[in-house]
Design an enzyme around this catalytic site. Structure first.
Site, PDB file in Angstrom:
ATOM      1  N   PRO A  58       0.830  -1.208   0.000  1.00  0.00           N
ATOM      2  CA  PRO A  58       0.000   0.000   0.000  1.00  0.00           C
ATOM      3  C   PRO A  58       0.869   1.265   0.000  1.00  0.00           C
ATOM      4  O   PRO A  58       0.839   2.064   0.945  1.00  0.00           O
ATOM      5  CB  PRO A  58      -0.812  -0.145   1.290  1.00  0.00           C
ATOM      6  CG  PRO A  58       0.099  -0.885   2.218  1.00  0.00           C
ATOM      7  CD  PRO A  58       0.880  -1.828   1.334  1.00  0.00           C
ATOM      8  N   CYS A  59       1.655   1.430  -1.052  1.00  0.00           N
ATOM      9  CA  CYS A  59       2.577   2.567  -1.156  1.00  0.00           C
ATOM     10  C   CYS A  59       1.846   3.902  -1.094  1.00  0.00           C
ATOM     11  O   CYS A  59       2.434   4.916  -0.711  1.00  0.00           O
ATOM     12  CB  CYS A  59       3.388   2.473  -2.446  1.00  0.00           C
ATOM     13  SG  CYS A  59       4.470   1.045  -2.540  1.00  0.00           S
ATOM     14  N   HIS A  60       0.574   3.901  -1.454  1.00  0.00           N
ATOM     15  CA  HIS A  60      -0.209   5.137  -1.427  1.00  0.00           C
ATOM     16  C   HIS A  60      -0.357   5.667  -0.002  1.00  0.00           C
ATOM     17  O   HIS A  60      -0.687   6.826   0.188  1.00  0.00           O
ATOM     18  CB  HIS A  60      -1.584   4.921  -2.057  1.00  0.00           C
ATOM     19  CG  HIS A  60      -2.411   3.899  -1.365  1.00  0.00           C
ATOM     20  ND1 HIS A  60      -2.224   2.534  -1.550  1.00  0.00           N
ATOM     21  CD2 HIS A  60      -3.422   4.026  -0.457  1.00  0.00           C
ATOM     22  CE1 HIS A  60      -3.096   1.881  -0.792  1.00  0.00           C
ATOM     23  NE2 HIS A  60      -3.825   2.761  -0.129  1.00  0.00           N
TER      24      HIS A  60
END
Length: 108
Positions: A58-60
């Site tokens: 979940p780099c966001h």
């Protein structure tokens, strides 16, 4: 990555980012500090930029210390808002409300 074991650093970044829950964010610097490399916040960003989609990270959920989203990723704010992340009127993530404290989670 002078003085940094790149494979270990990368794995540490991935492990922390994978654990960030919906509705929470962490900063690049916060992740670098947790790894014991507080001077390498930009390196955290470089590692995440190179992460493959197969990792499903979940780099966001990673923003800068002021709560600014990635400048060339306009959908990031929409994705975070859909997860319940609060934004200030300035467009920055409300870090007081949404910053995830990894240390408290790890102590549980």
């Amino acid at each position: 990555m002078l003085g940094v074991d790149s494979a270990a650093f990368r794995q540490d970044v991935y492990s922390i980012v994978a654990a960030i829950p919906r509705g929470k964010v962490m900063s690049y610097g916060q992740i670098a500090e947790l790894i014991g490399r507080p001077q390498n916040a930009r390196l955290v960003g470089n590692v995440l930029r190179g992460a493959t989609t197969e990792l499903a990270l979940p780099c966001h959920r990673v923003v800068n210390s002021q709560g600014r989203t990635a400048p060339h990723w306009p959908a990031q704010q929409e994705i975070l808002a859909a997860e319940g992340v609060a934004f200030k009127s300035s467009g920055l993530v409300d870090m007081r409300k949404c910053r995830w404290n990894y240390e408290e989670w790890a102590d549980e």
